[in-house]
Design a protein around this motif. Structure first.
Motif, short mmCIF file in Angstrom:
data_model
loop_
_atom_site.label_atom_id
_atom_site.label_comp_id
_atom_site.label_asym_id
_atom_site.label_seq_id
_atom_site.Cartn_x
_atom_site.Cartn_y
_atom_site.Cartn_z
N SER A 129 122.64 4.63 73.68
CA SER A 129 121.24 4.64 74.14
C SER A 129 120.88 4.62 72.64
CB SER A 129 122.27 6.37 74.42
OG SER A 129 122.77 6.57 75.34
N THR A 130 121.24 5.42 71.56
CA THR A 130 120.90 5.54 70.52
C THR A 130 120.21 4.25 70.09
OG1 THR A 130 122.42 6.66 69.31
CG2 THR A 130 121.10 5.81 67.92
N MET A 131 120.67 2.91 70.29
CA MET A 131 118.91 1.80 69.86
C MET A 131 118.69 1.56 71.33
SD MET A 131 122.48 -1.28 69.06
CE MET A 131 123.44 -1.35 70.38
N GLY A 132 118.84 1.96 72.86
CA GLY A 132 118.16 2.10 73.31
C GLY A 132 117.13 2.59 73.66
N THR A 133 116.67 4.05 73.06
CA THR A 133 115.51 5.08 72.87
C THR A 133 115.12 4.61 71.02
OG1 THR A 133 117.89 6.50 72.37
CG2 THR A 133 116.66 6.30 74.45
N VAL A 134 115.45 5.44 70.04
CA VAL A 134 115.22 4.83 69.45
C VAL A 134 115.74 4.38 68.18
CG1 VAL A 134 115.55 6.77 66.50
CG2 VAL A 134 116.46 8.15 68.42
N GLY A 135 116.34 3.49 68.66
CA GLY A 135 116.05 2.38 68.06
C GLY A 135 114.72 1.88 68.55
N VAL A 136 114.45 1.24 69.79
CA VAL A 136 112.98 0.78 69.97
C VAL A 136 112.43 0.85 69.49
CG1 VAL A 136 111.42 0.49 72.14
CG2 VAL A 136 114.22 0.37 72.48
N ALA A 137 111.89 2.54 68.69
CA ALA A 137 111.04 3.46 68.09
C ALA A 137 110.78 2.45 66.91
CB ALA A 137 111.50 4.66 67.95
N CYS A 138 111.32 2.43 66.27
CA CYS A 138 112.20 1.83 65.35
C CYS A 138 111.54 0.62 65.07
CB CYS A 138 113.20 2.06 64.54
SG CYS A 138 113.86 3.70 63.79
N MET A 139 112.21 -0.39 65.53
CA MET A 139 111.83 -1.59 66.15
C MET A 139 109.73 -2.24 65.89
SD MET A 139 113.88 -3.73 65.92
CE MET A 139 113.77 -5.71 66.44
N GLY A 140 109.59 -0.63 66.70
CA GLY A 140 107.90 -0.97 66.34
C GLY A 140 107.60 -0.16 65.47
N ILE A 141 107.69 0.54 64.73
CA ILE A 141 107.27 0.94 63.25
C ILE A 141 107.41 -0.16 62.35
CG2 ILE A 141 107.69 2.50 61.41
CD1 ILE A 141 108.20 4.56 63.73
N GLY A 142 108.45 -0.76 62.16
CA GLY A 142 108.99 -2.11 61.97
C GLY A 142 107.84 -2.96 62.61
N THR A 143 107.71 -3.28 63.91
CA THR A 143 106.81 -4.51 63.49
C THR A 143 105.24 -3.87 62.54
OG1 THR A 143 107.45 -4.84 65.55
CG2 THR A 143 105.40 -5.09 65.54
N ALA A 144 104.60 -2.95 63.07
CA ALA A 144 103.80 -2.41 62.25
C ALA A 144 103.55 -2.01 60.33
CB ALA A 144 103.25 -1.17 62.75
N LEU A 145 104.89 -1.82 60.08
CA LEU A 145 104.82 -2.48 58.42
C LEU A 145 105.18 -3.43 58.05
CD1 LEU A 145 107.59 0.81 57.42
CD2 LEU A 145 104.57 1.17 57.79
N ASN A 146 105.19 -5.17 58.67
CA ASN A 146 105.24 -6.58 58.95
C ASN A 146 107.13 -6.53 58.34
OD1 ASN A 146 103.36 -7.28 59.00
ND2 ASN A 146 102.33 -6.50 57.40
N VAL A 147 107.80 -5.21 58.53
CA VAL A 147 109.01 -5.60 57.92
C VAL A 147 109.92 -6.56 58.80
CG1 VAL A 147 111.26 -4.55 58.17
CG2 VAL A 147 109.61 -3.35 57.05
N PRO A 148 110.35 -8.13 58.76
CA PRO A 148 111.41 -8.77 59.37
C PRO A 148 112.39 -7.86 60.42
CG PRO A 148 110.78 -9.22 57.20
CD PRO A 148 110.96 -7.52 56.78
#
Length: 477
Positions: A129-148
């Protein structure tokens, strides 16, 4: 089923080794999905069992039993797919990304993502549940920050599994303690010695990686991402109450499935009321996932995901993996492998190393973390007690080797779920899921050095033996 014939250790290794060889050639060399190597492994396992006297009805029963074990996971996978779709469609994920870009420094992003997922998973007791919710948001932020993104996924996985492992609400934590006759909170306290050092090492690695990844952040691109998110969705701090509601429901002891259903319905309502979309479109999001067509390729790729159909790849792989695992376990092949390991484990260190290694091997072979907890628990618990080792040493070893490494195996149900939720395969994020491979090493080192190992008195040994006799517990499955 008829009385099970005995399968030797050598024959038991054949389907496992050939499946892993096929997986390596198929996935790494040829670039195919993991489904076909698992189908081949299932066929070979069936042929080995058939050669040793199992009838087709027996094999069919084994496969159905394996699938039956995976059904709760399949239901969770489907619900999480709908949660992701409804939270994206309702603007919940967009809001988390929008405000996350304001408060998270690029240099500390990986460590912050790990800690955030750890806190959420600790609160709700679910890594998925954590990966499917907060984790998805973290992936989006990482995309914007140019983090691999493999780094981001690794940090998310590490944090989510730390919280899951240490939460008294986690099903695997409850299962590991119950199988070994260990008090739940005593089990959690004993895991502190391996898991907390593992988290500190992981955070140190993420802070080090952040020194270089933080320099890649483009402030203009971050601002453009925020503007694009705000243009595509209605962003409101009130939408942050949706993930808070999920945490509150689970903390109030609502089971995972009803809590996820409530989260889906709230996300659906947000898509209709807050985002102003029709009920038809919102229901279509639950079925097929959300599709964003903003003209911004990065945002479109980020927000086009989720839905029931989006998880069918994951579901099909889980079902195939469990047919393979079902034949291995119920034919006795897995028992033959584990018993050989048990026969050479003489010292405390080798016994603990064997328990951790067995859980890892079963994660690879059976592709299901529950099997990696259940089978070694049944095989080793009496041996631990007879050698004067407190069962909580075993319960900790099961979690170190079973719970944590499951998500590192690309065809394991946990690795497959992470791929569906985060969009990154275990082949890519595994090197960065630091906690998940450091903790088993720490556990083995403790066993070899005798550090943080609890021993039983003679009276306690007799007490556990009486409990095993009442429960019918034996070394042999």
């Amino acid at each position: 089923m008829s009385p099970p014939p005995q399968i030797s250790f050598g024959w038991a290794l054949v389907p496992l080794l050939l499946m892993m060889l096929a997986m390596g050639i198929g996935v790494i060399v040829l670039g195919v999905d993991a489904h076909l190597p698992l189908v081949l492994g299932t066929v070979i396992a069936g042929l080995v069992a058939w050669r040793h006297g199992f009838a087709w009805d027996d094999l069919e029963h084994m496969m159905y039993q394996g699938i039956r074990l995976a059904l709760p996971a399949v239901l969770i996978i489907m619900l999480i797919g709908m949660v992701i779709g409804s939270w994206i469609g309702g603007g919940v994920v967009a809001t988390m990304i929008y405000y996350g870009l304001n408060i998270i420094s690029p240099a500390f992003f990986l460590a912050a993502s790990c800690l955030l997922c750890a806190v959420v998973a600790l609160a709700i007791g679910s890594s998925w549940s954590t990966m499917g919710t907060v984790g998805v948001a973290c992936m989006g932020i990482g995309t914007a920050l140019n983090v691999p993104l493999p780094m981001v996924a690794g940090a998310v996985v590490s944090g989510a599994y730390f919280g899951d492992k240490m939460s008294p609400l986690s099903d695997t934590t409850i299962l590991a303690s119950g199988l070994t006759h260990t008090d739940l909170f005593e089990h959690i306290r004993h895991m502190v010695y391996t898991t907390v050092p593992g988290l500190l090492i992981a955070l140190g690695v993420y802070l080090y990686l952040g020194r270089s990844t933080g320099q890649n952040a483009d402030l203009a691109e971050i601002a453009a991402t925020q503007a694009g998110v705000a243009q595509a969705f209605t962003v409101s701090p009130w939408l942050l109450l949706v993930p808070v509601l999920l945490i509150v429901l689970v903390l109030r002891r609502m089971p995972a499935m009803p809590a996820l259903v409530v989260s889906i319905l709230v996300g659906l309502a947000c898509q209709v009321v807050v985002q102003g979309e029709s009920l038809t479109d919102a229901l279509s999001t639950l079925q097929n996932g959300y599709v964003l067509e903003s003209g911004n390729e990065t945002l479109d790729n980020l927000f086009t995901r989720g839905g029931l159909q989006g998880m069918m790849y994951t579901v099909s792989l889980v079902l195939i993996a469990m047919t393979f695992g079902g034949i291995l376990e119920y034919s006795g092949m897995l028992r033959a492998i584990v018993q050989r390991i048990l026969s050479v484990a003489r010292s405390t260190g080798s016994l603990i190393a064997a328990a951790i290694s067995s859980a890892i091997v079963i994660n690879v072979a059976c592709a299901e973390q529950y099997v990696s907890l259940v089978v070694p628990a049944r095989m080793y618990v009496r041996g631990f007690v007879e050698r004067g080792l407190a069962p909580k040493n075993l319960s900790r070893s099961l979690e170190d080797g079973g719970t944590l490494t499951s998500v590192l195996v690309p065809w394991n149900t946990c690795g497959v779920f992470a791929l569906g939720a985060l969009g990154i395969s275990a082949w890519e994020y595994a090197p960065y899921a630091v906690l998940n491979y450091v903790v088993p090493i720490i556990g083995i080192l403790y066993g070899l050095t005798g550090s943080f190992i609890t021993y039983l008195t003679d009276a306690e040994v007799e007490k556990y033996k009486r409990e095993f006799a009442q429960d019918g517990q034996s070394v042999v499955l």
